[in-house]
Write a protein that holds these residues in place. Structure first.
Motif, PDB file in Angstrom:
ATOM      1  N   SER A 411      -6.444   2.139   7.456  1.00 19.28           N
ATOM      2  CA  SER A 411      -5.073   2.634   7.428  1.00 19.28           C
ATOM      3  C   SER A 411      -4.185   1.556   6.833  1.00 19.28           C
ATOM      4  O   SER A 411      -4.370   0.360   7.114  1.00 19.28           O
ATOM      5  CB  SER A 411      -4.590   2.994   8.833  1.00 19.28           C
ATOM      6  N   LEU A 412      -3.257   1.974   5.990  1.00 14.70           N
ATOM      7  CA  LEU A 412      -2.292   1.075   5.375  1.00 14.70           C
ATOM      8  C   LEU A 412      -0.903   1.636   5.630  1.00 14.70           C
ATOM      9  O   LEU A 412      -0.660   2.827   5.432  1.00 14.70           O
ATOM     10  CB  LEU A 412      -2.541   0.956   3.870  1.00 14.70           C
ATOM     11  N   MET A 413       0.012   0.785   6.095  1.00 11.13           N
ATOM     12  CA  MET A 413       1.361   1.241   6.418  1.00 11.13           C
ATOM     13  C   MET A 413       2.386   0.251   5.884  1.00 11.13           C
ATOM     14  O   MET A 413       2.139  -0.955   5.866  1.00 11.13           O
ATOM     15  CB  MET A 413       1.542   1.342   7.937  1.00 11.13           C
ATOM     16  N   SER A 414       3.552   0.778   5.469  1.00 12.17           N
ATOM     17  CA  SER A 414       4.658  -0.083   5.071  1.00 12.17           C
ATOM     18  C   SER A 414       5.965   0.480   5.615  1.00 12.17           C
ATOM     19  O   SER A 414       6.332   1.610   5.300  1.00 12.17           O
ATOM     20  CB  SER A 414       4.751  -0.196   3.547  1.00 12.17           C
ATOM     21  N   PRO A 415       6.687  -0.304   6.426  1.00 12.44           N
ATOM     22  CA  PRO A 415       8.015   0.114   6.885  1.00 12.44           C
ATOM     23  C   PRO A 415       9.116  -0.248   5.910  1.00 12.44           C
ATOM     24  O   PRO A 415      10.298  -0.073   6.208  1.00 12.44           O
ATOM     25  CB  PRO A 415       8.164  -0.668   8.195  1.00 12.44           C
ATOM     26  N   GLY A 416       8.737  -0.763   4.717  1.00 16.16           N
ATOM     27  CA  GLY A 416       9.705  -1.185   3.713  1.00 16.16           C
ATOM     28  C   GLY A 416       9.778  -2.697   3.635  1.00 16.16           C
ATOM     29  O   GLY A 416       9.066  -3.428   4.332  1.00 16.16           O
ATOM     30  N   GLY A 417      10.650  -3.202   2.761  1.00 16.28           N
ATOM     31  CA  GLY A 417      10.877  -4.635   2.662  1.00 16.28           C
ATOM     32  C   GLY A 417       9.700  -5.434   2.160  1.00 16.28           C
ATOM     33  O   GLY A 417       9.651  -6.652   2.334  1.00 16.28           O
ATOM     34  N   GLY A 418       8.728  -4.778   1.519  1.00 15.27           N
ATOM     35  CA  GLY A 418       7.562  -5.500   1.025  1.00 15.27           C
ATOM     36  C   GLY A 418       6.540  -5.828   2.096  1.00 15.27           C
ATOM     37  O   GLY A 418       5.601  -6.579   1.853  1.00 15.27           O
ATOM     38  N   VAL A 419       6.701  -5.257   3.310  1.00 10.74           N
ATOM     39  CA  VAL A 419       5.784  -5.526   4.407  1.00 10.74           C
ATOM     40  C   VAL A 419       4.661  -4.488   4.413  1.00 10.74           C
ATOM     41  O   VAL A 419       4.921  -3.289   4.249  1.00 10.74           O
ATOM     42  CB  VAL A 419       6.522  -5.497   5.763  1.00 10.74           C
ATOM     43  N   TYR A 420       3.434  -4.952   4.579  1.00  8.87           N
ATOM     44  CA  TYR A 420       2.274  -4.077   4.722  1.00  8.87           C
ATOM     45  C   TYR A 420       1.560  -4.402   6.038  1.00  8.87           C
ATOM     46  O   TYR A 420       1.456  -5.573   6.412  1.00  8.87           O
ATOM     47  CB  TYR A 420       1.267  -4.283   3.587  1.00  8.87           C
ATOM     48  N   GLY A 422      -2.221  -3.603   7.660  1.00  7.04           N
ATOM     49  CA  GLY A 422      -3.551  -3.067   7.431  1.00  7.04           C
ATOM     50  C   GLY A 422      -4.319  -2.990   8.736  1.00  7.04           C
ATOM     51  O   GLY A 422      -4.381  -3.979   9.488  1.00  7.04           O
ATOM     52  N   HIS A 423      -4.891  -1.831   9.039  1.00  6.24           N
ATOM     53  CA  HIS A 423      -5.623  -1.604  10.289  1.00  6.24           C
ATOM     54  C   HIS A 423      -7.115  -1.554  10.008  1.00  6.24           C
ATOM     55  O   HIS A 423      -7.561  -0.877   9.080  1.00  6.24           O
ATOM     56  CB  HIS A 423      -5.180  -0.288  10.930  1.00  6.24           C
ATOM     57  N   LYS A 424      -7.880  -2.278  10.827  1.00  2.00           N
ATOM     58  CA  LYS A 424      -9.331  -2.267  10.720  1.00  2.00           C
ATOM     59  C   LYS A 424      -9.921  -1.419  11.838  1.00  2.00           C
ATOM     60  O   LYS A 424      -9.325  -1.260  12.906  1.00  2.00           O
ATOM     61  CB  LYS A 424      -9.893  -3.686  10.809  1.00  2.00           C
ATOM     62  N   SER A 425     -11.107  -0.917  11.592  1.00  2.78           N
ATOM     63  CA  SER A 425     -11.760  -0.060  12.579  1.00  2.78           C
ATOM     64  C   SER A 425     -12.129  -0.808  13.858  1.00  2.78           C
ATOM     65  O   SER A 425     -12.396  -0.186  14.892  1.00  2.78           O
ATOM     66  CB  SER A 425     -13.021   0.578  11.980  1.00  2.78           C
ATOM     67  N   ASP A 426     -12.115  -2.150  13.828  1.00  2.51           N
ATOM     68  CA  ASP A 426     -12.406  -2.926  15.038  1.00  2.51           C
ATOM     69  C   ASP A 426     -11.193  -3.056  15.947  1.00  2.51           C
ATOM     70  O   ASP A 426     -11.249  -3.732  16.979  1.00  2.51           O
ATOM     71  CB  ASP A 426     -12.953  -4.311  14.684  1.00  2.51           C
ATOM     72  N   GLY A 427     -10.071  -2.417  15.565  1.00  3.14           N
ATOM     73  CA  GLY A 427      -8.873  -2.440  16.390  1.00  3.14           C
ATOM     74  C   GLY A 427      -7.901  -3.546  16.076  1.00  3.14           C
ATOM     75  O   GLY A 427      -6.892  -3.717  16.779  1.00  3.14           O
ATOM     76  N   SER A 428      -8.118  -4.295  15.013  1.00  3.41           N
ATOM     77  CA  SER A 428      -7.192  -5.361  14.624  1.00  3.41           C
ATOM     78  C   SER A 428      -6.163  -4.835  13.637  1.00  3.41           C
ATOM     79  O   SER A 428      -6.406  -3.864  12.909  1.00  3.41           O
ATOM     80  CB  SER A 428      -7.957  -6.542  14.021  1.00  3.41           C
ATOM     81  N   LEU A 429      -4.984  -5.472  13.630  1.00  8.19           N
ATOM     82  CA  LEU A 429      -3.903  -5.096  12.727  1.00  8.19           C
ATOM     83  C   LEU A 429      -3.394  -6.351  12.047  1.00  8.19           C
ATOM     84  O   LEU A 429      -3.031  -7.332  12.713  1.00  8.19           O
ATOM     85  CB  LEU A 429      -2.766  -4.413  13.487  1.00  8.19           C
ATOM     86  N   ASP A 452      -2.365  -8.385  15.972  1.00  8.75           N
ATOM     87  CA  ASP A 452      -3.271  -8.366  17.135  1.00  8.75           C
ATOM     88  C   ASP A 452      -4.698  -8.381  16.612  1.00  8.75           C
ATOM     89  O   ASP A 452      -5.006  -7.726  15.605  1.00  8.75           O
ATOM     90  CB  ASP A 452      -3.068  -7.109  17.986  1.00  8.75           C
ATOM     91  N   ASP A 453      -5.553  -9.104  17.297  1.00  9.91           N
ATOM     92  CA  ASP A 453      -6.967  -9.135  16.917  1.00  9.91           C
ATOM     93  C   ASP A 453      -7.718  -7.904  17.405  1.00  9.91           C
ATOM     94  O   ASP A 453      -8.802  -7.595  16.919  1.00  9.91           O
ATOM     95  CB  ASP A 453      -7.640 -10.388  17.475  1.00  9.91           C
ATOM     96  N   SER A 454      -7.143  -7.212  18.376  1.00 11.57           N
ATOM     97  CA  SER A 454      -7.784  -6.019  18.917  1.00 11.57           C
ATOM     98  C   SER A 454      -6.723  -5.176  19.614  1.00 11.57           C
ATOM     99  O   SER A 454      -5.563  -5.574  19.721  1.00 11.57           O
ATOM    100  CB  SER A 454      -8.894  -6.407  19.909  1.00 11.57           C
ATOM    101  N   GLY A 455      -7.145  -4.015  20.079  1.00 15.27           N
ATOM    102  CA  GLY A 455      -6.241  -3.179  20.863  1.00 15.27           C
ATOM    103  C   GLY A 455      -5.672  -1.984  20.130  1.00 15.27           C
ATOM    104  O   GLY A 455      -5.149  -1.064  20.764  1.00 15.27           O
ATOM    105  N   TRP A 456      -5.745  -1.985  18.814  1.00 13.97           N
ATOM    106  CA  TRP A 456      -5.252  -0.851  18.029  1.00 13.97           C
ATOM    107  C   TRP A 456      -6.415   0.135  17.844  1.00 13.97           C
ATOM    108  O   TRP A 456      -7.106   0.119  16.838  1.00 13.97           O
ATOM    109  CB  TRP A 456      -4.700  -1.327  16.693  1.00 13.97           C
ATOM    110  N   SER A 457      -6.596   1.001  18.829  1.00 15.41           N
ATOM    111  CA  SER A 457      -7.758   1.893  18.847  1.00 15.41           C
ATOM    112  C   SER A 457      -7.460   3.272  18.268  1.00 15.41           C
ATOM    113  O   SER A 457      -8.275   4.185  18.378  1.00 15.41           O
ATOM    114  CB  SER A 457      -8.266   2.040  20.292  1.00 15.41           C
TER     115      SER A 457
END
Length: 469
Positions: A411-420, A422-429, A452-457
């Motif tokens: 997953s790739l997300m941008s709230p604007g301002g040049g910020v990205y 990236g979400h990995k399947s291991d739960g890191s962002l 976060d290294d984990s928790g984004w499930s």
């Protein structure tokens, strides 16, 4: 004849008198179809408004002087650092005297050398442009020597970094002669006309910010030569778990830290969306596995997350990816075909998502986000990070921002301002910042580590667009 600068004229006549005497119309003009400012800023010389007051007054950038003057008007490193710490972007302009553009090639080269030295010493990246002032009502008869002056400037810093500050006539003539790449046009000496190629406009003199006499400026391009402020704001991120429940989180983009959530809903959507796009802080669009499009209205997302029953908007939505640009356009990809829709309501009904336009085929993206109005980005299975500017059917431009490694993100997300994000399947962002997300160049895209290294499930993620500047 002594040249009179715009500030000298204003000091003698007053802003209202100048507008009356020359028939100027502030902020409008027949030469430009773009009348909407993207951002507001100020410029000033000897005063020093506090950065916090500049921000609280609604301005996001400051244009500041470089010169050979020892009177105290020049930008300093300490001032630049304070402005940047407040989240303000900076733009540099050179002016020692109003008429120095009439001094020819050698003067231009000498001024560019000193301007670049001062700007870099203040922290400006050596790739950013500098504007050089033609601060008088330059005539076409004077254009030849002015062109020579700007040739001298370009011989030192390059044409791609050379900008002009001036009225409509001289700005347009320099653009027409390909002597400048950047334009900061003042309403003075412009007769109500605006050159649409000028990235900046000075639209009003004599305003007061924190007790300091300032001029008001408008940015009419995403890149107007700014540097230094860095992204400010929060990313509001909605997600879906594997059981169809919604989540809500907030990330401070400057700190790169989660400040809220994840709050998890007690109820399920009833399905796991195939695609999702956040329209605003309490409205999400999702597609069902069978191709239904639904609107989800969030009731609360503070200490608990609740939402109304999904509202069915129609069938045939077989998109694998959706993203909303925050400016009325919803993008979707189905079977490699990129499509754009117009959204005409904050909480759209079936009739508020219209004007389907097929942009083109061959968009084999694995992820999709928007980075600004009619700008999208996404990743490809081979690891490329792509950026696209979309104008209409068959009319788009693309570039590879990064050539590899981005296949790790689902997953790739941008709230604007040049910020990205990236979400990995291991739960890191992970967090990234693109200094200029609209230059189709990834050399200024920097990784800033994990939120976060984990928790984004979550199995689906989407962020509200345009909450970061």
């Amino acid at each position: 004849m002594k040249q009179l600068s715009r500030r000298t004229v204003l000091g003698a006549l007053g802003t209202a008198a100048l507008g009356s005497a020359t028939g100027l119309t502030l902020g409008s003009g027949p030469a430009s179809a773009d009348t909407t400012a993207l951002r507001l800023g100020i410029d000033y010389a000897w005063g020093r408004p506090r950065p916090s007051v500049i921000v609280s007054s609604g301005y996001s950038f400051v244009c500041r002087y470089l010169s050979r003057s020892t009177s105290g008007k020049n930008l300093t490193k300490a001032e630049a650092d304070a402005l940047r710490a407040a989240g303000l972007d900076l733009v540099c302009v050179w002016e020692t005297s109003a008429g120095e553009a009439l001094d020819g090639y050698a003067a231009g080269a000498a001024n560019a050398t000193e301007a670049n030295r001062q700007a870099v010493a203040c922290g400006m990246p050596a790739t950013r442009p500098i504007y050089f002032a033609v601060d008088f009502d330059a005539t076409s008869a004077q254009q030849s020597v002015i062109n020579s002056y700007f040739d001298g400037i370009a011989s030192v810093i390059g044409r791609g970094r050379t900008g002009v500050y001036g009225g409509y006539g001289v700005t347009s003539r320099l653009f027409n002669a390909a002597k400048v790449t950047w334009g900061w046009q003042t309403y003075a000496w412009s007769g109500g006309s605006w050159d649409s190629r000028a990235q900046l406009r000075q639209v009003l003199n004599g305003i007061t910010v924190d007790g300091v006499d300032c001029d008001r400026d408008e940015a009419h391009a995403a890149d107007f030569g700014q540097w230094g402020g860095g992204p400010q704001g929060t990313a509001s991120i909605y997600g879906v778990l594997a059981d169809g429940r919604l989540t809500y989180s907030v990330v401070d983009v400057a700190a790169g830290a989660r400040t809220h959530g994840a709050v998890v809903s007690g109820a399920s959507l009833g399905f796991v969306p195939r695609a999702m796009a956040t329209l605003n802080f309490n409205t999400i669009l999702v597609t069902s596995p069978t191709g239904g499009l639904y609107r989800v209205d969030v009731v609360t997302n503070d200490t608990s997350l609740t939402f109304g029953a999904p509202v069915y908007l129609g069938g045939g939505w077989t998109h694998d990816l959706l993203a909303y640009d925050g400016n009325g356009h919803l993008f979707g990809i189905a079977d490699g075909v990129l499509q754009r829709y117009t959204v005409t309501a904050a909480k759209p009904a079936a009739g508020n998502i219209t004007s389907r336009v097929v942009i083109d085929a061959g968009f084999t993206l694995r992820t999709l986000t928007t980075t600004g109005p009619d700008w999208i980005a996404g990743t490809v299975a081979d690891g490329r990070l792509m950026s696209y500017r979309v104008r209409g059917a068959g009319d788009w431009t693309s570039a590879v921002l990064k050539a590899s490694t981005w296949q790790v993100f689902d997953s790739l997300m941008s709230p604007g301002g040049g910020v990205y994000f990236g979400h990995k399947s291991d739960g890191s962002l992970y967090r990234y910042v693109d200094e200029n997300p609209y230059d189709l160049n990834g050399s200024d895209l920097t990784g800033l580590g994990a939120v976060d290294d984990s928790g984004w499930s979550q199995v689906r993620l989407s962020t509200q667009p345009r909450t970061v500047a």
